[in-house]
Structure formats: structure tokens, C-alpha cells
Enzyme design. Structure first.
Site: not given
Ligand code: CA2
Length: 173
Positions: A17-18, A25, A30, A81, A84, A105, A107, A114
Site C-alpha cells: 500500500p501507498n 510525496r 523514500y 515490499n 505498512a 523482503e 524496504h 525509524r
Molecule cells: O521503507 C519501505 O519500503 C517501507 O516498506 C515503506 C512503507 C512503510 O510503511 C514501511 O514501514 C517501510 C510505506 C510506503 C508508503 O510509501 C509512500 C511513498 C510516498 C509517499 C507516501 C508514502
């Protein structure tokens, strides 16, 4: 003489997700690469490594679970990946354990640097490896490592004398 008979590797890449928001963003966490850019670099490397990739993104836990289950038919490994869902989803962990395919996996950020709640992964216990904190490069490291592991496992089990490595490149689905 001697060699390896290997099917073309078929790898499922799942983005949670996201991750569709990447590059638009929160670039400071990221990075600036969009998901399309990451997918394109994976497909390019897959072509070089002789791996066919099917790449999917979903914001829905059940959809990710369904795709993991479907990977039982015809896939050699999974790169995921879970975003969340890494920190919440026993369902994704159970699906990965059930299909029992080598899974990496990934990230983008280093989840151990974090917030406390990101330091636990439900997925790591059923993954072959975890790559965290290398940004978009982490996906490429995952693909290289996974292909190497699958090939090594295949060659250990093979007693054939001929060599056949087929190569293919497909787009994301
Ligand atoms: O670091 C990673 O790849 C994560 O899997 C990214 C997740 C986060 O919840 C994990 O703890 C670590 C979040 C992905 C959301 O991606 C976004 C990208 C741009 C703007 C907002 C969110």
C-alpha cells in the site's frame, strides 16, 4: 561437459500500500524514483538475468494475499515490499509460508532506524532475506540475489549434462 538445465525464471514482484505514491510525496524518506521507474529498472535487469517478471501493486491486503497464493502455479520466487503490512499482516506472512517460495523482503528505507513500530516485520521470519535501506537499488539487489539462489538450488538438484538457459523480458502487469 556438464551443466545446468534451467527453466526461465519467473518472479512475482509485489508492492504494498501507498507505494504507488513513490516519487511524488515524502521524497526525503523514500527517494525520488517513481514506482514506474523502479519497475522499468527491474524489468531491464530481469532481461539481463533471464528472468520474466510479473509486477503488481495493491493497497489491499486481501488482493496481495490472493496474488501470493496464485504464485504457487508457475513462479520460482517472490520479491515483496509489503509496505505498512510488513508490521501488521499475519495474513501476508501466512500466505508466504503457505506457498513456500523463496521470498525476498525489500524496504526502501531502513526500517530499523525509524519509529519503533516499524522495527518488527511479520514477513522476515518466512523470507529468505530482507534488504532494507538501499532505496530503489534494494529491489535490484533482491532480484540478483533471488535469481542466484534459485539457480544454485536448481543446479544442486540437477544431474543433467546439458546446458539450457532461456531468457525473456516482459513488462509489468
Ligand atoms: O521503507 C519501505 O519500503 C517501507 O516498506 C515503506 C512503507 C512503510 O510503511 C514501511 O514501514 C517501510 C510505506 C510506503 C508508503 O510509501 C509512500 C511513498 C510516498 C509517499 C507516501 C508514502
Amino acid at each position: 561437459m556438464g551443466g545446468i538445465v534451467r527453466d526461465m525464471l519467473r518472479i512475482l514482484v509485489l508492492h504494498g500500500p501507498n507505494l504507488n505514491l513513490l516519487g511524488h510525496r515524502e521524497e526525503s524518506i523514500y527517494g525520488t524514483a517513481t514506482l514506474d521507474m523502479i519497475d522499468a529498472s527491474l524489468i531491464k535487469l530481469g532481461g539481463e538475468l533471464g528472468a520474466e517478471l510479473v509486477i503488481r501493486q495493491s493497497n489491499l491486503e486481501g488482493e496481495l494475499v490472493n496474488w501470493i497464493q496464485e504464485a504457487r502455479r508457475g513462479y520460482h520466487g517472490i520479491i515483496i515490499n509489503p509496505a505498512a503490512y510488513t508490521h501488521t499482516s499475519i495474513a501476508i506472512r501466512d500466505a508466504l509460508a503457505a506457498v513456500d517460495l523463496p521470498t525476498i523482503e525489500v524496504h526502501l528505507s531502513n526500517i530499523y532506524r525509524r519509529e519503533e513500530f516499524r522495527r518488527h516485520s511479520y514477513v522476515s521470519g518466512v523470507a529468505l532475506a530482507q534488504i532494507t535501506g538501499f532505496g530503489a537499488t534494494g529491489y535490484l539487489l533482491a532480484l540478483r540475489g533471488l535469481c542466484e539462489q534459485i539457480s544454485a538450488a536448481g543446479s544442486k538438484g540437477s544431474s543433467s549434462g546439458s546446458t539450457s538457459v532461456s531468457r525473456a523480458k516482459t513488462g509489468a502487469h
